[in-house]
Design an enzyme around this catalytic site. Structure first.
Site, PDB file in Angstrom:
ATOM      1  N   SER A 139      18.441  15.400  14.355  1.00 32.64           N
ATOM      2  CA  SER A 139      19.284  14.427  15.042  1.00 32.64           C
ATOM      3  C   SER A 139      19.326  14.850  16.494  1.00 32.64           C
ATOM      4  O   SER A 139      19.011  16.003  16.833  1.00 32.64           O
ATOM      5  CB  SER A 139      20.694  14.448  14.440  1.00 32.64           C
ATOM      6  OG  SER A 139      21.627  13.837  15.293  1.00 32.64           O
ATOM      7  N   TYR A 152      27.805  20.428  11.112  1.00 31.80           N
ATOM      8  CA  TYR A 152      26.717  19.446  11.077  1.00 31.80           C
ATOM      9  C   TYR A 152      25.784  19.623  12.275  1.00 31.80           C
ATOM     10  O   TYR A 152      24.557  19.707  12.114  1.00 31.80           O
ATOM     11  CB  TYR A 152      27.277  18.028  11.063  1.00 31.80           C
ATOM     12  CG  TYR A 152      26.201  16.973  11.184  1.00 31.80           C
ATOM     13  CD1 TYR A 152      25.407  16.641  10.087  1.00 31.80           C
ATOM     14  CD2 TYR A 152      25.948  16.340  12.397  1.00 31.80           C
ATOM     15  CE1 TYR A 152      24.392  15.697  10.200  1.00 31.80           C
ATOM     16  CE2 TYR A 152      24.936  15.396  12.511  1.00 31.80           C
ATOM     17  CZ  TYR A 152      24.170  15.074  11.408  1.00 31.80           C
ATOM     18  OH  TYR A 152      23.163  14.150  11.525  1.00 31.80           O
TER      19      TYR A 152
END
Length: 259
Positions: A139, A152
């Site tokens: 990401s 995360y």
């Protein structure tokens, strides 16, 4: 099987769309996720639309035993993958001190350990056959510290670093490793992560999971090392090299602070 590709987390979102793209390109597929009903529905639609062979496996990849069992099952089926797409992963929005540890631990197991373990299990056979493609889902979160999603963001930084190093090790083997780094995308991710009211997901015209899947497949086939989807996201990754880490953490805090 014809150039088989294994896809984890294929029951929804980008993984679901990657399965559709790979099938349209003529790849047979091995799909694994926890939601068997969705996998079976996807299997039927892909086989009918593209005439490819699709195998499904229901399993929770946070469990090491499941990973070994899945690997043994593919070995029994005689599958040497052409491609391995480690897409499974999730996030959760909350101050770290208020998070549920079991959830955070599961995130680490899925986003980091399962991805690394599956890569280690399948990579030797890919090298032995002299061709292969690995696509690991990260990401744009990989490029900055993520306040309120600390674990995360850190997990995606690991994926980026690990895959970039692996890509260098694999030079000359016929196998490549690509990190796919999408930004905010229309998918189930924000619902699962409780990010429905976060500013970054309020933007209009977010790319679809299908858009990201097409881009990711093309980058994987080219053997591209790092694939950042979208012009704005590419610019953001450049900005992260210029600003102090403290400032980056403050930006993420201000853009995704829980309501």
């Amino acid at each position: 099987m014809a150039k088989p590709i294994i896809i984890t987390g294929a029951s929804s979102g980008i993984g679901y769309e990657l399965a559709k793209v790979c099938a349209a390109k003529g790849h047979d597929l091995v799909l694994i996720a926890r939601r068997e009903d969705r996998l079976l529905g996807l299997k039927d639609s892909l086989q009918a639309a593209h005439g490819v062979q699709v195998l499904t496996y229901r399993g929770d990849l946070t469990d090491a035993n499941t990973r070994y069992q899945f690997f043994d099952w593919t070995q029994f089926k005689g599958i040497t993958p052409y491609g391995l797409i480690n897409n499974a992963g999730f996030g959760a929005l909350a101050p770290f001190a208020e998070t549920d540890w079991d959830q955070q631990n599961a995130m680490l197991q899925l986003n980091i350990v399962a991805l690394t373990h599956l890569t280690r299990l399948y990579l030797p056979s890919m090298i032995a056959q002299g061709q292969g493609r690995i696509l690991n889902m990260a990401s744009i979160a990989a490029f900055l510290p993520g306040s309120y999603m600390a674990v995360y963001y850190a997990s995606k930084a690991y994926v980026l670093s690990f895959t970039d190093a692996l890509a260098t090790e694999l030079e000359g083997t016929g196998v490549t490793a690509t990190t796919l780094c999408p930004g905010p995308t229309e998918s189930e991710f924000q619902d699962k992560a409780a990010m429905q009211n976060v500013a970054m997901f309020d933007a209009k015209n977010l790319p679809t999971s299908g858009d990201v899947a097409i881009y990711g497949y093309q980058a994987m086939e080219k053997g591209q090392r790092i694939a950042v989807h979208g012009t704005k996201n590419k610019m953001l990754t450049l900005v992260t090299r210029l600003l102090p880490r403290k400032k980056l953490a403050e930006i993420s805090r201000d853009t995704q602070k829980p309501a």
